[in-house]
Design an enzyme around this catalytic site. Structure first.
Site, mmCIF file in Angstrom:
data_model
loop_
_atom_site.group_PDB
_atom_site.id
_atom_site.type_symbol
_atom_site.label_atom_id
_atom_site.label_comp_id
_atom_site.label_asym_id
_atom_site.label_seq_id
_atom_site.Cartn_x
_atom_site.Cartn_y
_atom_site.Cartn_z
ATOM 1 N N LYS A 124 48.914 49.255 69.896
ATOM 2 C CA LYS A 124 49.186 47.817 69.979
ATOM 3 C C LYS A 124 50.509 47.460 69.303
ATOM 4 O O LYS A 124 51.291 46.683 69.835
ATOM 5 C CB LYS A 124 48.048 47.004 69.335
ATOM 6 N N ARG A 157 50.249 58.579 61.617
ATOM 7 C CA ARG A 157 51.120 57.392 61.669
ATOM 8 C C ARG A 157 51.919 57.205 60.383
ATOM 9 O O ARG A 157 51.400 57.283 59.281
ATOM 10 C CB ARG A 157 50.259 56.157 61.919
ATOM 11 N N ARG A 196 36.904 51.586 59.997
ATOM 12 C CA ARG A 196 37.744 50.731 60.860
ATOM 13 C C ARG A 196 37.331 50.887 62.320
ATOM 14 O O ARG A 196 37.260 49.907 63.063
ATOM 15 C CB ARG A 196 39.220 51.083 60.684
ATOM 16 N N ARG A 205 50.186 53.962 55.740
ATOM 17 C CA ARG A 205 49.407 52.786 55.371
ATOM 18 C C ARG A 205 48.191 53.196 54.551
ATOM 19 O O ARG A 205 47.562 54.209 54.813
ATOM 20 C CB ARG A 205 48.949 52.064 56.626
ATOM 21 N N ARG A 259 39.604 39.447 66.690
ATOM 22 C CA ARG A 259 38.883 40.692 66.419
ATOM 23 C C ARG A 259 37.384 40.469 66.311
ATOM 24 O O ARG A 259 36.631 41.412 66.122
ATOM 25 C CB ARG A 259 39.378 41.234 65.088
HETATM 26 P P1 AMP Z 1 45.511 46.389 61.664
HETATM 27 O O1 AMP Z 1 46.883 46.603 61.132
HETATM 28 O O2 AMP Z 1 45.493 45.450 62.823
HETATM 29 O O3 AMP Z 1 44.773 47.665 61.947
HETATM 30 O O4 AMP Z 1 44.693 45.634 60.503
HETATM 31 C C1 AMP Z 1 44.527 46.213 59.221
HETATM 32 C C2 AMP Z 1 43.355 45.565 58.509
HETATM 33 O O5 AMP Z 1 43.603 44.159 58.334
HETATM 34 C C3 AMP Z 1 42.031 45.629 59.256
HETATM 35 O O6 AMP Z 1 41.344 46.861 59.046
HETATM 36 C C4 AMP Z 1 41.290 44.443 58.643
HETATM 37 O O7 AMP Z 1 40.826 44.735 57.339
HETATM 38 C C5 AMP Z 1 42.416 43.410 58.508
HETATM 39 N N1 AMP Z 1 42.561 42.578 59.730
HETATM 40 C C6 AMP Z 1 43.607 42.579 60.601
HETATM 41 N N2 AMP Z 1 43.411 41.691 61.591
HETATM 42 C C7 AMP Z 1 42.220 41.108 61.343
HETATM 43 C C8 AMP Z 1 41.451 40.122 62.018
HETATM 44 N N3 AMP Z 1 41.882 39.547 63.158
HETATM 45 N N4 AMP Z 1 40.263 39.765 61.488
HETATM 46 C C9 AMP Z 1 39.808 40.323 60.335
HETATM 47 N N5 AMP Z 1 40.473 41.267 59.657
HETATM 48 C C10 AMP Z 1 41.680 41.671 60.148
#
Ligand code: AMP
Length: 233
Positions: free
Chosen positions: A22, A143, A187, A176, A97
């Protein structure tokens, strides 16, 4: 990368599990259509790094690989989408999400604040990137990202020219915190349990377009651009 175009594309939602691509595809859409990437993960990480109230509330939840509360995330997105650079469209990366976030987004787009005559008022075009589970694990564990420009690399498939250094700005690449093996499982579980139903919701309402994210990255980009072009014509 081809020169950008300032055509309006409206809201684009990129769905898919962690590691589906993404972030990479969002950056390519952003460069071509000159609309911002609104990544809730990046916004939350920024808040954690800055030590804001939101960041402090989100930090432990993120470290466990769980989802931050809908209220906090929706308010953060509302503020971001009200900024002028989102006027011609935007790419939502990592949002919605949960079913509650998807409902909230529909309500926001219905709001009178948005001008009915503009494409940004349209329902979002929702693209889901589907990727094989084992491939996802390799992508997430390999990553590395640039802390400055956000460009993403992978030690298995997409190395920078110089070891561990960003090609664009020479910054040392980072892993990360939540890309560690022990956090990946929760996750992916959160995705299956809470985000997969979001895709079902968009499918039921005829708005979901699935793209095979196992294809080479340029092919995935080509298909996404075609979807966006088809919507405009
Ligand atoms: P990502 O970089 O999109 O994988 O997001 C990293 C982390 O941020 C996720 O594992 C969640 O803990 C939090 N997070 C990101 N987007 C959301 C969302 N839309 N709703 C809830 N938590 C989020």
């Amino acid at each position: 990368m081809a020169q950008g175009t300032s055509r309006e594309i409206g809201p684009v939602v990129l769905l898919g599990p962690p590691g589906a691509g993404k972030g990479t595809q969002s950056k390519r859409i952003m460069e071509k259509y000159l609309v911002p990437q609104v990544s809730t993960g990046d916004l939350l990480r920024y808040n954690v790094a800055q030590g804001t109230e939101l960041g402090m509330a989100a930090k432990a939840v993120m470290a466990r690989g769980e989802l931050v509360s809908d209220d906090l995330v929706c308010e953060m997105v509302r503020q971001r989408l009200s900024q002028p650079d989102c006027g011609r469209g935007y790419i939502l990366d990592g949002f919605p999400r949960t079913a509650a976030q998807a409902g909230w987004l529909d309500a926001l787009l219905d709001d009178k604040l948005f001008d009915n005559s503009r494409p940004t008022r349209a329902w979002p075009i929702v693209i889901r990137l589907d990727v094989d589970y084992n491939q996802l694990l390799l992508r997430i564990t390999g990553r590395r990202s640039c802390p400055t420009c956000g460009r993403i690399y992978n030690v298995h498939f997409q190395l920078p020219s110089l070891d561990e250094v960003c090609d664009v700005d020479g910054q040392k690449l980072i892993t990360r915190n939540d890309d560690r093996l022990e956090v990946i499982q929760p996750r992916l579980k959160a995705y299956q349990e809470q985000t997969a139903p979001v895709a079902d919701y968009y499918q039921r309402t005829g708005r979901l377009i699935a793209v095979n994210g196992d294809q080479p990255v340029d092919e995935v980009t080509k298909q996404i651009f075609k979807i966006l072009e088809d919507r405009q014509s």
